[in-house]
Design an enzyme around this catalytic site. Structure first.
Site, PDB file in Angstrom:
ATOM      1  N   LYS A 120    -109.454  14.287  87.195  1.00  0.00           N
ATOM      2  CA  LYS A 120    -110.143  14.926  88.314  1.00  0.00           C
ATOM      3  C   LYS A 120    -111.555  15.357  87.976  1.00  0.00           C
ATOM      4  CE  LYS A 120    -108.264  17.650  90.795  1.00  0.00           C
ATOM      5  NZ  LYS A 120    -108.748  17.213  92.096  1.00  0.00           N
ATOM      6  N   GLU A 616    -105.089  21.538  90.718  1.00  0.00           N
ATOM      7  CA  GLU A 616    -106.414  20.993  91.009  1.00  0.00           C
ATOM      8  C   GLU A 616    -107.337  21.983  91.704  1.00  0.00           C
ATOM      9  OE1 GLU A 616    -105.469  17.541  93.287  1.00  0.00           O
ATOM     10  OE2 GLU A 616    -106.666  18.159  94.974  1.00  0.00           O
ATOM     11  N   HIS A 705     -96.700   5.126  88.117  1.00  0.00           N
ATOM     12  CA  HIS A 705     -98.070   4.647  88.337  1.00  0.00           C
ATOM     13  C   HIS A 705     -98.248   3.209  87.889  1.00  0.00           C
ATOM     14  CE1 HIS A 705     -98.651   9.069  88.349  1.00  0.00           C
ATOM     15  NE2 HIS A 705     -99.328   8.740  89.416  1.00  0.00           N
TER      16      HIS A 705
END
Ligand code: GLN
Ligand code: ZN
Length: 767
Positions: A120, A616, A705
């Site tokens: 991020k 986040e 993923h």
């Protein structure tokens, strides 16, 4: 040439209709050539420059940022300085450059070569690719892409301002390459990197750049693993050296996302020409004056509100006391917001009049710049119009709902607390009869093209509600059958009715609006369309109950109801900025609390409230973190604390850097927490052990993923690692995250292996 009075730090790159996304994906699929992709990108850049002039930026005063990227600005910087991970060395051509296909391969991986890690970008929803820097990295000017883009602008009559991630931030965001010696840090390579930036600056001058923007957001962050003194020393060294390049553009260092703090005087001592301050997140520096241009980031680049323009102008006036030269900009690049609020035919006009997407923000910057030059009187009309819109928003129906507010005000501490865990555990054991190592999934099953088509057909009115519901029920039946045949213990309905885990709830709650074209880049070609949380939130009617009860009617096993938590709903929406986030979070929590009560009353014994975004939103400044953790944890507790002891509350978080927020996760007080762990090979398990976490925990054993199917042995090993450190009774077995992005074949195979491994471990432990 002085710094332009009004500018922006960057602009959306994907195009008003996601043209870049489409073209990039067409290139990946082999439907267009590299040249065709380049042509589309050049066209987009041309359209952007023309648009920015139309909106009020100057054509030749360096106010237009040259900030295009095919995938990610950090990857661009890495490729520019030749920092290609060694496993991709074969992509590099003899002249040291990479072609477009090679560039994308670093981002997406190829065969056994895993892609660059994605993480991020500060406290935003954007993800960048982490550069890998080792002692062996051979820094050199390896790409002239930025130089060519500036030349392209110059040729078409513009003078734009190239933007690149600055050298200090670049190294601070990098990780050591594999095999780097113990104690080595990428920042150790600063001396070798700076000459490449110096060469780049010289080359940019040669194609007409008069200013360059170096983005140094790492200077504002307190979550960097390098001592602050080393960061400051690197900053001084870097900008002393770059300022000494004999022929170069003037240097503008931008530091978005928070205040610069003690890095400001350090930058001021160097011979750069302009410094950018985020005055939305940060404050006006005190006891500081400078001869450099101060560029005040007073227009919020994070959010979509038109906001208080007069207040923004006051901040600029205050900056005038610190420097003889002041300019105005957005607080961050505008790529965090969609293109154009006027491009939303379905939004109510009143709501639209409160909004400013990227194009409107450019207009605001142009207005404030005019005020700086001509005086406040020249823009009084615009300032008044913005204030009138704020007042209209304040008074509008739905922004303040008496019933919602009265309920929030009446909350007592007991509304945030469940009974003692020991009692809950006993009641849940008696109610649920789960085996040792209970197995479950995170909620979604593969979203097939068929499901998406059915949802789209219903949204467009091409099929009836009855047809739509039957199609979703058929999907649920097949997902339940599949889970039963594989042998999972806790059943989910698969979430076929949800386009997106936040938007689905936004569409079903009052106080939200959804956009049609409001896309923002999340990473690479991936875009999201955040909802707009504009008013007081309440739940007009039950949302998920019908789907969950239908699912429970199909199976004797417990069905897990599935909701998105308040923090994640806030994190992935554009949230009203006229009250503390805590208050908004509590309103969302109360709506979810009602949904949970209805699920419980309908006989759903397990309810999962996903909070993948808990980590986040964590503020970059340490001093802001306790308050954040307090309201975020409390909103989750408010949503979930109304249930009986026997109802099992789950939560799910999708990352593995658990350490920083482990206490917060503990305080969520969920009965069971599932987290990502397979991808990092259970790295998180020691943290869980040392924290003494005492409730159910499902560290993921299947990395969703990747299309790879984990073998039975692999999963067995992972379960073994968990059981080695965490008390047996607490361990759950589940994938890392939801399965919606996976295909059915790999999902079935993988879950079958997960169950085979679980059974094997159960046998070993049957004593
Ligand atoms: N329940 C959601 C799903 O399975 C959770 C997604 C997420 O964690 N991002 O898709
Ligand atoms: Zn997840």
């Amino acid at each position: 040439m002085s710094f332009p009075t009004g500018t922006i730090l960057g602009y959306p790159r994907i195009g008003r209709r996601r043209e870049l996304k489409r073209a990039v994906e067409a290139f990946w699929a082999g439907r267009i050539t590299a040249d065709e992709l380049e042509a589309t990108a050049a066209e987009l850049r041309a359209v952007t420059r023309a648009r920015l002039v139309e909106l009020g930026l100057g054509k030749t005063d360096s106010s237009i940022p040259e900030a295009f990227s095919y995938y990610d600005q950090v990857l661009d910087a890495a490729v520019t300085v030749g920092a290609i991970p060694t496993r991709f060395a074969s992509l590099v051509k003899p002249d040291g450059s990479l072609d477009l296909a090679g560039y994308f391969t670093i981002a997406r991986g190829e065969g056994n070569n895993t892609p660059a890690e994605m993480t991020k970008w500060f406290d935003t929803n954007y993800h960048y690719l982490v550069p890998e820097i080792g002692p062996e990295t051979d820094f050199h000017l390896a790409s002239d892409r930025l130089i060519r883009e500036v030349a392209e602008a110059t040729t078409s009559g513009y003078r734009t301002r190239p933007v690149i991630v600055g050298p200090v931030t670049f190294l601070l965001l990098s990780k050591p390459s594999e095999g780097a010696p113990e104690g080595y840090q990428p920042l150790d390579r600063l001396d070798d990197l700076l000459p490449v930036y110096a060469e780049l600056l010289a080359a940019l001058t040669a194609v007409g750049a008069e200013w360059v923007q170096l983005d140094e957001p790492a200077l504002v962050s307190e979550s960097i693993d390098v001592p602050r003194s080393a960061v400051l020393a690197a900053t001084a060294k870097a900008y002393d050296l770059l300022a000494a390049v004999p022929v170069r553009p003037q240097i503008f260092v931008a530091a978005p996302y928070a205040g610069l703090g003690d890095a400001l005087p350090v930058l001021d001592k160097t011979a750069i020409e302009a410094i950018g301050l985020d005055l939305v997140r940060g404050t006006i520096p005190t006891g500081f004056t400078t001869t450099k241009t101060l560029v005040g980031g007073v227009i919020d680049g994070h959010n979509i509100w038109r906001g208080d323009l007069a207040g923004a102008f006051e901040k600029l006036t205050a900056l005038n006391a610190l420097s003889p030269s002041v300019a105005v900009t957005s607080s961050t690049s505008l790529f965090h917001v969609p293109h154009d609020a006027t491009d939303e035919p379905l939004l109510a006009d009143q709501l639209k009049s409160w909004l400013a997407f990227a194009d409107q923000k450019v207009g605001q910057v142009a207005t404030l710049a005019k005020g700086l030059v001509e005086g406040k009187g020249a823009i009084q009309g615009e300032l008044d119009a913005a204030s009138a819109a704020l007042k209209d928003r304040h008074d509008a129906v739905g922004v303040r709902d008496g019933a919602v507010r009265a309920r929030a005000e009446a909350l007592a501490p007991s509304d945030f607390a469940r009974g003692a865990y020991a009692d809950r555990l006993a009641a849940q054991d008696a109610a649920l009869h789960l085996p040792f190592l209970p197995t479950t999934t995170i909620g979604s099953f593969p979203q097939t093209g068929e499901i998406r088509k059915t949802r789209a057909a219903f949204a467009a009115g091409r099929i009836s509600e009855a047809e739509y519901k039957e199609a979703m029920r058929a999907e649920i039946r097949s997902v339940v059958e599949l889970q039963e045949s594989i042998g999972l213990d806790v059943i989910v309905h698969g979430e076929p009715e949800r386009n997106d885990m936040v938007q689905y709830f936004a569409e079903n709650l009052d106080g939200f609006a959804v956009t049609q074209n409001g896309w923002v880049q999340s990473y690479g070609s991936r875009c999201t369309r955040p909802s707009i949380l504009w008013g007081d939130v309440s739940r007009p009617s039950p949302i998920t109950v019908e789907w969950s009860t239908y699912t429970q009617s199909l199976t004797p096993k417990p069905v897990k109801g599935m909701l998105t938590g308040p923090v994640t709903i806030l994190a992935w929406s554009f949230v009203r900025d006229d009250q503390p986030l805590r208050d908004t979070a509590n309103q969302v929590a109360l709506a979810l609390r009602d949904e949970i009560a209805d699920l419980e009353a309908a006989g759903i014994g397990i309810i999962q409230v996903d909070e993948p975004a808990l980590r986040e939103l964590l503020p970059l400044k340490k001093s802001d973190q306790p308050a954040y953790l307090d309201w975020s944890v409390n909103s989750f507790r408010l949503a979930t604390a109304g249930v009986e002891d026997k109802t099992q509350i789950h939560t799910h978080l999708c990352y593995s850097e658990f350490g920083v927020v482990i206490d917060a996760i503990d305080q969520l007080d969920a009965d069971v927490t599932s987290i990502e762990a397979a991808r990092s090979k259970m790295e998180v398990v020691p943290d869980i052990q040392s924290s003494g976490f005492g409730r159910g925990i499902g560290p993921g054993v299947y990395d969703i993923h990747s299309p790879r199917v984990p073998s039975v042995d692999e999963v067995t090993d992972l379960i073994g690692i968990a059981l080695g450190s965490i008390p047996e009774r607490q361990v759950w077995v589940n994938p890392d995250c939801g399965l919606k992005t996976r295909g059915y074949d790999e999902t079935v195979e993988s879950l079958t292996n997960v169950l085979a491994a679980t059974r094997a471990v159960r046998l070993q432990h049957a004593h």
